[in-house]
Design a protein around this motif. Structure first.
Motif, PDB file in Angstrom:
ATOM      1  N   THR A   1       0.827  -1.185   0.000  1.00 46.34           N
ATOM      2  CA  THR A   1       0.000   0.000   0.000  1.00 46.34           C
ATOM      3  C   THR A   1       0.869   1.245   0.000  1.00 46.34           C
ATOM      4  OG1 THR A   1      -1.688  -1.150   1.267  1.00 46.34           O
ATOM      5  CG2 THR A   1      -1.781   1.230   1.290  1.00 46.34           C
ATOM      6  N   ASP A   2       0.451   2.254  -0.741  1.00 40.10           N
ATOM      7  CA  ASP A   2       1.135   3.539  -0.734  1.00 40.10           C
ATOM      8  C   ASP A   2       0.395   4.485   0.193  1.00 40.10           C
ATOM      9  OD1 ASP A   2       2.974   2.719  -2.615  1.00 40.10           O
ATOM     10  OD2 ASP A   2       1.820   3.507  -4.305  1.00 40.10           O
ATOM     11  N   ILE A   3       1.160   5.292   0.917  1.00 44.29           N
ATOM     12  CA  ILE A   3       0.587   6.288   1.816  1.00 44.29           C
ATOM     13  C   ILE A   3       1.223   7.631   1.483  1.00 44.29           C
ATOM     14  CG2 ILE A   3       0.377   7.056   4.206  1.00 44.29           C
ATOM     15  CD1 ILE A   3       0.554   4.128   5.052  1.00 44.29           C
ATOM     16  N   LYS A   4       0.399   8.641   1.331  1.00 46.54           N
ATOM     17  CA  LYS A   4       0.903   9.992   1.100  1.00 46.54           C
ATOM     18  C   LYS A   4       0.870  10.747   2.417  1.00 46.54           C
ATOM     19  CE  LYS A   4      -0.012  11.434  -3.555  1.00 46.54           C
ATOM     20  NZ  LYS A   4      -0.787  12.351  -4.394  1.00 46.54           N
ATOM     21  N   ILE A   5       1.954  11.476   2.706  1.00 50.55           N
ATOM     22  CA  ILE A   5       1.979  12.296   3.916  1.00 50.55           C
ATOM     23  C   ILE A   5       2.489  13.690   3.556  1.00 50.55           C
ATOM     24  CG2 ILE A   5       2.330  10.376   5.510  1.00 50.55           C
ATOM     25  CD1 ILE A   5       5.273  11.207   5.637  1.00 50.55           C
ATOM     26  N   ARG A   6       2.084  14.638   4.362  1.00 52.37           N
ATOM     27  CA  ARG A   6       2.567  16.004   4.194  1.00 52.37           C
ATOM     28  C   ARG A   6       3.681  16.216   5.210  1.00 52.37           C
ATOM     29  NH1 ARG A   6      -2.151  20.132   3.898  1.00 52.37           N
ATOM     30  NH2 ARG A   6      -0.369  21.377   3.302  1.00 52.37           N
TER      31      ARG A   6
ATOM     32  N   PRO B   1      13.334  15.243   4.335  1.00 53.34           N
ATOM     33  CA  PRO B   1      12.666  14.014   3.887  1.00 53.34           C
ATOM     34  C   PRO B   1      13.531  12.764   4.042  1.00 53.34           C
ATOM     35  CG  PRO B   1      12.339  15.769   2.303  1.00 53.34           C
ATOM     36  CD  PRO B   1      13.336  16.271   3.306  1.00 53.34           C
TER      37      PRO B   1
ATOM     38  N   LYS C   1      12.280   9.460   5.842  1.00 53.69           N
ATOM     39  CA  LYS C   1      12.212   8.224   5.056  1.00 53.69           C
ATOM     40  C   LYS C   1      12.929   7.080   5.776  1.00 53.69           C
ATOM     41  CE  LYS C   1      13.068   6.477   0.414  1.00 53.69           C
ATOM     42  NZ  LYS C   1      14.056   5.432   0.471  1.00 53.69           N
TER      43      LYS C   1
END
Length: 62
Positions: free
Chosen positions: A2-7, A14, A18
């Motif tokens: 699953t991909d998750i986008k975060i701000r 980053p 990461k």
């Protein structure tokens, strides 16, 4: 997977974030692998697993 986008705030590098996320993912993968192995070894039934989940929720885990 699953991909998750975060701000990410501008002041957080980053690359550091990461590395930390990758570390947490490795730890979680290991926990799940150990859980699955333990489940096989002690032959938990679905009813047993449901009870474990209820207990975990009661104690703030999950």
């Amino acid at each position: 997977m699953t991909d998750i986008k975060i701000r990410v705030p501008n002041n957080v590098p980053p690359s550091v974030l990461k590395r930390k996320i990758e570390e947490v993912i490795r730890e979680e993968e290991l926990r799940w692998a150990l859980f699955e192995k333990a489940k096989e070894e002690i032959a938990l039934t679905n009813k047993d697993l449901e009870e474990l989940e209820r207990v975990g929720k009661r104690h703030g885990k999950r």
